[in-house]
Write an enzyme that holds these catalytic residues in place. Structure first.
Site, mmCIF file in Angstrom:
data_model
loop_
_atom_site.group_PDB
_atom_site.id
_atom_site.type_symbol
_atom_site.label_atom_id
_atom_site.label_comp_id
_atom_site.label_asym_id
_atom_site.label_seq_id
_atom_site.Cartn_x
_atom_site.Cartn_y
_atom_site.Cartn_z
ATOM 1 N N GLY A 11 -42.725 21.092 13.395
ATOM 2 C CA GLY A 11 -43.196 22.458 13.145
ATOM 3 C C GLY A 11 -44.673 22.534 12.781
ATOM 4 C CE1 TYR A 143 -41.527 32.300 5.190
ATOM 5 C CE2 TYR A 143 -43.069 33.641 3.949
ATOM 6 C CZ TYR A 143 -42.743 32.445 4.559
ATOM 7 O OH TYR A 143 -43.639 31.407 4.531
HETATM 8 N N1 SER Z 1 -47.837 32.123 6.836
HETATM 9 C C1 SER Z 1 -46.656 32.739 6.289
HETATM 10 C C2 SER Z 1 -46.318 33.954 7.042
HETATM 11 O O1 SER Z 1 -47.231 34.647 7.417
HETATM 12 C C3 SER Z 1 -46.853 33.081 4.853
HETATM 13 O O2 SER Z 1 -46.605 31.987 4.047
HETATM 14 O O3 SER Z 1 -45.182 34.253 7.213
#
Ligand code: SER
Length: 317
Positions: A11, A143
């Site tokens: 990833g 998230y």
């Molecule tokens: N880079 C991530 C996102 O934009 C944030 O931690 O989802």
């Protein structure tokens, strides 16, 4: 010498972290864990061991850990913020159920565990500027909800079972190697690709929207340094704020124009990305990470921009 398993080794972070760890601890001591459909290639495949290791499969994790005598797991499997909004159940399954699997295997086999949290673990009620280490979080995205849960679950396994869990809250990560996929901060990577290709950049985030960002070499350093830190100095464990730069789209555009004066930006704001970005802090206070494990980033917006443009130009030539 550590014996490390990286879950999510192909990833955005894993593809570079695995190589960094192999450089430090020896190629044979760092296993690249991947899922079917995201197999390692090139140097990542050739330089060291690789195993199928799906974070949602506790049995598979246990098998790899026992086979390789793993003592440290970097658990990088996750969906980023925008894509997670369209697949919330999967985001939870990978981020939270997956971490549960990792922590159980770690408890049974005596492993230390690193799991990234994020600026996404904060929400609209969080103090926006110089966001403290310990403050209200209450994110509005799945998230963020899963990231807060991973911080708490990791703390729980440390306090209850003594599992050596550690984590940082990453800002938007910028790299010239593996692009991110489906994050709110992705624009800060995409903008460099546009600049190097000589294209005008259409920005999905509104002018004036500040977010913390970080160049990948500093992010990799954080992963290594925190896991090497003397545990007696750690007051915190999971969810260290780390920061190196905060900017809004106009400022990254200006930094690019120092090298490419004709570079142009226009704005076509994406409602979902903007609502997520607006709910995140402008900049974090990382003094606890500096005091407890000597966090000390090297790159600012100017030095990152010079390096990104140079490396991407070579790569895309
Ligand atoms: N880079 C991530 C996102 O934009 C944030 O931690 O989802």
């Amino acid at each position: 010498m550590k014996k490390i398993l990286v879950i999510g080794a192909t990833g955005q972070i894993g593809s570079e972290l695995t190589m960094e760890l192999r450089g430090i601890y020896g190629n044979e001591n760092v296993v690249a864990g991947y899922i079917v459909g995201a197999e390692p290639k090139g140097e990542l495949l050739e330089s060291g061991p690789a195993e199928i290791c799906d974070v949602t499969d506790a049995g598979a994790i246990a098998e790899v850990v026992r086979k390789h005598n793993t003592d440290t797991i970097y658990n990088l499997a996750a969906l980023l913020s925008v894509v997670a909004e369209s697949k919330p159940r999967l985001a939870w399954k990978i981020g939270v159920d997956g971490l549960w699997n990792v922590l159980e295997v770690a408890r049974e086999n005596g492993c230390a565990v690193f799991t990234p949290s994020s600026i996404g673990s904060f929400g609209p009620e969080t103090p926006r500027d110089a966001t403290p280490q310990d403050t209200v979080q209450r994110p509005r995205t799945i998230y963020g909800v899963s990231k807060v849960t991973t911080e708490l679950l990791s703390d729980y396994y440390y306090n209850k079972f003594g599992v050596d869990t550690r984590s940082v809250r990453f800002p938007g990560l910028i790299s010239n190697v593996t692009p991110p996929g489906g994050g709110t901060t992705d624009y800060a990577v995409d903008i460099y690709y546009a600049a190097v290709k000589g294209e005008k950049f259409v920005c999905p985030i509104a002018e004036g929207t500040y977010m913390d960002m970080m160049y990948m070499p500093d992010a990799l350093d954080a992963c290594v340094r925190l896991m090497e830190a003397d545990p007696t100095r750690l007051v915190h464990r999971n969810g260290f704020n780390i920061a190196s730069m905060s900017f809004e789209p106009g400022q990254i555009c200006e930094a690019i124009r120092h090298h490419r004066p004709d570079f142009e930006i226009t704005y076509q704001v994406d409602a979902l990305k903007q609502s997520i970005a607006s709910s995140w802090p402008n900049s974090l206070d990382d003094s606890c990470a500096r005091a407890e494990w000597d966090w000390n980033p090297r790159f600012d917006l100017e030095s990152m921009t010079a390096d990104m443009l140079e490396k991407l130009s070579e790569r895309l030539r």
